[in-house]
Design an enzyme around this catalytic site. Structure first.
Site, PDB file in Angstrom:
ATOM      1  N   HIS A 101      -3.054 -10.934  -7.499  1.00  0.00           N
ATOM      2  CA  HIS A 101      -3.816  -9.705  -6.922  1.00  0.00           C
ATOM      3  C   HIS A 101      -5.140  -9.681  -7.463  1.00  0.00           C
ATOM      4  CE1 HIS A 101      -4.762  -5.458  -5.917  1.00  0.00           C
ATOM      5  NE2 HIS A 101      -3.602  -5.403  -5.129  1.00  0.00           N
ATOM      6  N   GLU A 140      -5.451  -9.918   1.539  1.00  0.00           N
ATOM      7  CA  GLU A 140      -5.796  -8.676   1.285  1.00  0.00           C
ATOM      8  C   GLU A 140      -7.433  -8.840   0.920  1.00  0.00           C
ATOM      9  OE1 GLU A 140      -2.912  -5.935  -0.569  1.00  0.00           O
ATOM     10  OE2 GLU A 140      -3.702  -7.024  -2.404  1.00  0.00           O
TER      11      GLU A 140
HETATM   12  P1  PGA Z   1      -4.418  -0.014  -1.052  1.00  0.00           P
HETATM   13  O1  PGA Z   1      -4.126  -1.279  -1.757  1.00  0.00           O
HETATM   14  O2  PGA Z   1      -3.281   0.004   0.081  1.00  0.00           O
HETATM   15  O3  PGA Z   1      -4.677   1.312  -1.747  1.00  0.00           O
HETATM   16  O4  PGA Z   1      -5.632  -0.557  -0.163  1.00  0.00           O
HETATM   17  C1  PGA Z   1      -3.659  -2.289  -1.669  1.00  0.00           C
HETATM   18  C2  PGA Z   1      -3.364  -3.539  -2.781  1.00  0.00           C
HETATM   19  O5  PGA Z   1      -4.128  -3.241  -3.531  1.00  0.00           O
HETATM   20  O6  PGA Z   1      -2.230  -3.935  -2.664  1.00  0.00           O
END
Ligand code: PGA
Length: 258
Positions: free
Chosen positions: A94, A166
């Site tokens: 992540h 992401e």
């Molecule tokens: P968010 O986070 O939905 O708060 O933007 C997503 C993540 O970090 O996996």
């Protein structure tokens, strides 16, 4: 198949986690067709949340995992320990781990291999920072992250790889990436997995994450290029998360009726 993964990050105590997991179970009551739902609580709540989820359709994931051996790794949580408390998924790489805890591409690759060899399903996160997006080099950046993480990875026959795209600038910002940009990136990721790693379609899924809320979930989920969502902030608010789950149920119900 669509996935909805809830990343609760470093939030909620054990009792609050159980209450939220109960809310998730209530939200899906009465739906015949469900997405694959995975909740990823803090490590301290995994065991109790697992007890609640047993015999439900909701699976348990960890937000991080340590090296593949046990021993002198103070503060880490091992894969056999995660397995013991019922985790079947593990988030790897992540951006918050990469940025705040300096997990390099090499560390991410090593942890990914460990997750796979322990027989758990990895959710590998990739995504570019804002300056890379502004310079137009986002695809090269993400594919480099992927090829580094996936080098020497050996998935077993029935094992699946989840990749979550992401973009770092979209996480927690309140504004997701534009759908058209997500589709372009997902297509590049898919092509890379198929052509460079020779993975067939059923061996992987490509998820999107970054400011998903009840009001925007459906527009992403209805796209065939988007196999699911990784949800942070909105997964902590049961009303918001219920809307996301309902959007996912609508999409899988529509798919099932074709
Ligand atoms: P968010 O986070 O939905 O708060 O933007 C997503 C993540 O970090 O996996």
């Amino acid at each position: 198949m669509k996935y909805v993964v809830a990343n609760w990050k470093m939030n909620l105590g054990v009792r609050e986690s159980i209450a939220l997991a109960r809310g998730v179970l209530r939200a899906i009551q009465g739906h015949d067709q469900l997405p694959q739902i995975v909740v990823c609580p803090s490590a301290t709540a995994l065991s109790e949340v697992h007890k609640l989820l047993t015999r439900s359709h909701v699976l348990l994931g960890a937000q991080n995992a340590g090296p593949d051996k046990s021993g002198a790794f103070t503060g880490e949580i091992g894969l056999s320990q995660l397995d013991e408390v019922g985790c079947t998924f593990v988030i790897v790489g992540h951006s918050e781990r990469r940025v705040h805890f300096h997990e390099t591409d090499a560390v991410v690759a090593e942890r990914l291999r460990a997750v796979v060899s322990a027989g758990l399903t990895p959710i590998l996160c990739v995504g570019e920072p804002k300056d890379i997006r502004d310079s137009g080099k986002e695809t090269a950046y993400v594919l480099r992250q992927l090829s580094s993480a996936l080098a020497d990875l050996k998935l077993s026959r029935n094992q699946k790889l989840l990749v979550a795209y992401e973009p770092i600038w979209a996480i927690g910002s309140g504004t997701p990436a534009a759908l058209k940009d997500v589709l372009v990136m997902h297509e590049s990721i898919r092509k890379f997995l198929q052509e460079d790693l020779h993975l067939s379609d059923e061996r992987f899924a490509v998820l999107y994450g970054g400011s998903i809320e009840g009001k925007n979930a459906y527009q992403f989920l209805r796209e065939s290029e988007v196999d699911g969502l990784l949800v942070g902030g909105a997964s902590l608010k049961i009303n918001e998360f219920t809307k996301i789950l309902e959007a996912a149920c609508d999409v899988v119900e529509a798919q099932a009726s074709v």
